[in-house]
Design a protein around this motif. Structure first.
Motif, PDB file in Angstrom:
ATOM      1  N   VAL A  78      -6.895  16.893   0.901  1.00 37.12           N
ATOM      2  CA  VAL A  78      -7.962  15.721   1.071  1.00 37.12           C
ATOM      3  C   VAL A  78      -9.562  16.075   0.719  1.00 37.12           C
ATOM      4  O   VAL A  78     -10.005  15.593   0.013  1.00 37.12           O
ATOM      5  N   ARG A  79      -9.623  17.424   1.377  1.00 33.73           N
ATOM      6  CA  ARG A  79     -10.959  18.084   1.248  1.00 33.73           C
ATOM      7  C   ARG A  79     -11.291  18.250  -0.255  1.00 33.73           C
ATOM      8  O   ARG A  79     -12.476  17.937  -0.997  1.00 33.73           O
ATOM      9  N   ALA A  80     -10.307  18.834  -1.112  1.00 32.60           N
ATOM     10  CA  ALA A  80     -10.409  19.358  -2.290  1.00 32.60           C
ATOM     11  C   ALA A  80     -10.575  17.932  -3.319  1.00 32.60           C
ATOM     12  O   ALA A  80     -11.605  17.870  -4.031  1.00 32.60           O
ATOM     13  N   VAL A  81      -9.810  16.945  -2.624  1.00 30.84           N
ATOM     14  CA  VAL A  81     -10.156  15.733  -3.908  1.00 30.84           C
ATOM     15  C   VAL A  81     -11.476  15.223  -3.523  1.00 30.84           C
ATOM     16  O   VAL A  81     -12.147  14.721  -4.433  1.00 30.84           O
ATOM     17  N   LYS A  82     -11.925  14.996  -2.330  1.00 29.47           N
ATOM     18  CA  LYS A  82     -13.168  14.616  -2.115  1.00 29.47           C
ATOM     19  C   LYS A  82     -14.469  15.312  -2.709  1.00 29.47           C
ATOM     20  O   LYS A  82     -15.428  14.980  -3.157  1.00 29.47           O
ATOM     21  N   GLY A 119      -3.222   5.300 -15.257  1.00 31.87           N
ATOM     22  CA  GLY A 119      -3.181   6.628 -15.317  1.00 31.87           C
ATOM     23  C   GLY A 119      -4.344   7.291 -14.796  1.00 31.87           C
ATOM     24  O   GLY A 119      -4.878   8.506 -15.052  1.00 31.87           O
ATOM     25  N   VAL A 120      -5.054   6.740 -13.746  1.00 28.19           N
ATOM     26  CA  VAL A 120      -6.260   7.038 -13.274  1.00 28.19           C
ATOM     27  C   VAL A 120      -6.183   7.352 -11.874  1.00 28.19           C
ATOM     28  O   VAL A 120      -7.013   8.381 -11.263  1.00 28.19           O
ATOM     29  N   SER A 121      -5.283   6.663 -11.161  1.00 31.17           N
ATOM     30  CA  SER A 121      -5.378   6.676  -9.473  1.00 31.17           C
ATOM     31  C   SER A 121      -4.021   6.998  -8.997  1.00 31.17           C
ATOM     32  O   SER A 121      -4.158   7.973  -8.238  1.00 31.17           O
ATOM     33  N   GLY A 146       0.807  -1.163  -0.074  1.00 32.00           N
ATOM     34  CA  GLY A 146      -0.062  -0.053   0.086  1.00 32.00           C
ATOM     35  C   GLY A 146       0.760   1.277   0.024  1.00 32.00           C
ATOM     36  O   GLY A 146       2.012   1.293   0.335  1.00 32.00           O
ATOM     37  N   PRO A 147       0.220   2.300  -0.443  1.00 31.59           N
ATOM     38  CA  PRO A 147       0.973   3.557  -0.468  1.00 31.59           C
ATOM     39  C   PRO A 147       1.438   3.998   1.164  1.00 31.59           C
ATOM     40  O   PRO A 147       0.652   3.626   2.131  1.00 31.59           O
ATOM     41  N   ALA A 148       2.627   4.596   1.270  1.00 32.99           N
ATOM     42  CA  ALA A 148       3.045   4.575   2.317  1.00 32.99           C
ATOM     43  C   ALA A 148       3.880   6.028   2.519  1.00 32.99           C
ATOM     44  O   ALA A 148       4.095   6.640   1.364  1.00 32.99           O
ATOM     45  N   ALA A 169      -9.818  10.856 -13.791  1.00 32.26           N
ATOM     46  CA  ALA A 169      -9.023  10.818 -12.807  1.00 32.26           C
ATOM     47  C   ALA A 169      -9.791  10.496 -11.483  1.00 32.26           C
ATOM     48  O   ALA A 169     -10.799  11.170 -11.209  1.00 32.26           O
ATOM     49  N   SER A 170      -9.411   9.658 -10.617  1.00 31.73           N
ATOM     50  CA  SER A 170      -9.806   9.361  -9.328  1.00 31.73           C
ATOM     51  C   SER A 170      -8.447   9.282  -8.404  1.00 31.73           C
ATOM     52  O   SER A 170      -8.163   8.101  -8.093  1.00 31.73           O
ATOM     53  N   PRO A 171      -7.835  10.210  -8.011  1.00 29.71           N
ATOM     54  CA  PRO A 171      -6.679  10.226  -7.314  1.00 29.71           C
ATOM     55  C   PRO A 171      -6.908   9.083  -6.024  1.00 29.71           C
ATOM     56  O   PRO A 171      -7.968   9.190  -5.311  1.00 29.71           O
ATOM     57  N   ASN A 172      -5.605   8.478  -5.822  1.00 26.50           N
ATOM     58  CA  ASN A 172      -5.636   7.413  -4.929  1.00 26.50           C
ATOM     59  C   ASN A 172      -5.897   8.171  -3.484  1.00 26.50           C
ATOM     60  O   ASN A 172      -4.988   8.753  -2.817  1.00 26.50           O
ATOM     61  N   SER A 173      -6.906   7.451  -2.732  1.00 24.00           N
ATOM     62  CA  SER A 173      -7.190   8.373  -1.302  1.00 24.00           C
ATOM     63  C   SER A 173      -5.921   8.148  -0.305  1.00 24.00           C
ATOM     64  O   SER A 173      -5.859   9.152   0.355  1.00 24.00           O
TER      65      SER A 173
END
Length: 170
Positions: free
Chosen positions: A148-152, A92-94, A63-65, A127-131
């Protein structure tokens, strides 16, 4: 104008050659082989073994760390912004859109998260950036929850419709 090109793996050679890219960040699963385009400087290629998951990992998944995010930040800050930076993952999506946001904020901390994320959405409706990457990036870059807020706020991107490289410019 700084430009980060976001691409699926299948298009990296084409995107690099067409845009004169010499620096690249790869976010690909650990045992997934690919060839770095010859135009990319081997010393300016950051290859991060990370799966596209939104948790810490386990069962063979990485997982991302925080270490991944810090590597993206350090790499981006050393980027020669006279040429575009190429960031890619499998589709190229997350992972790569999340890394592009982190890289942009690393090199230009005065950027407004809402405007930057809106530019991302305008450039790529899918695009759905990886949370998890977004959350870690927000923390590492001291964005106080604003990334986080902007991506949500932009929500999940539309359904994947195929290879669609895009440019994030600011």
């Amino acid at each position: 104008m700084p430009t980060i090109l976001v691409s699926p793996l299948s298009k990296i050679a084409e995107v690099a050659a067409r845009n004169g890219v010499t620096e690249m960040i790869s976010l690909i699963a650990e045992k997934q082989d690919f060839h770095r385009p010859g135009i990319i400087d081997p010393g300016r290629h950051l290859n991060l073994a990370v799966n596209d998951i939104a948790f810490a990992g386990g069962d063979g998944l990485i997982g991302p760390a925080e270490a991944h995010v810090r590597a993206i930040v350090d790499f981006a800050r050393a980027w020669d912004r006279d040429r575009p930076l190429l960031v890619h993952c499998w589709m190229g999506v997350s992972r790569s859109p999340a890394a592009a946001l982190i890289a942009a904020l690393a090199v230009d901390p005065e950027l407004d998260e809402d405007r930057l994320v809106k530019r991302l959405r305008d450039a790529s409706p899918q695009a759905s950036p990886n949370s998890r990457l977004v959350e870690l990036g927000d923390n590492v870059l001291d964005r106080s929850g604003n990334l986080v807020r902007a991506v949500k706020a932009i929500g999940r991107g539309r359904d994947y419709e195929g290879d669609a490289p895009f440019a994030l410019e600011w």
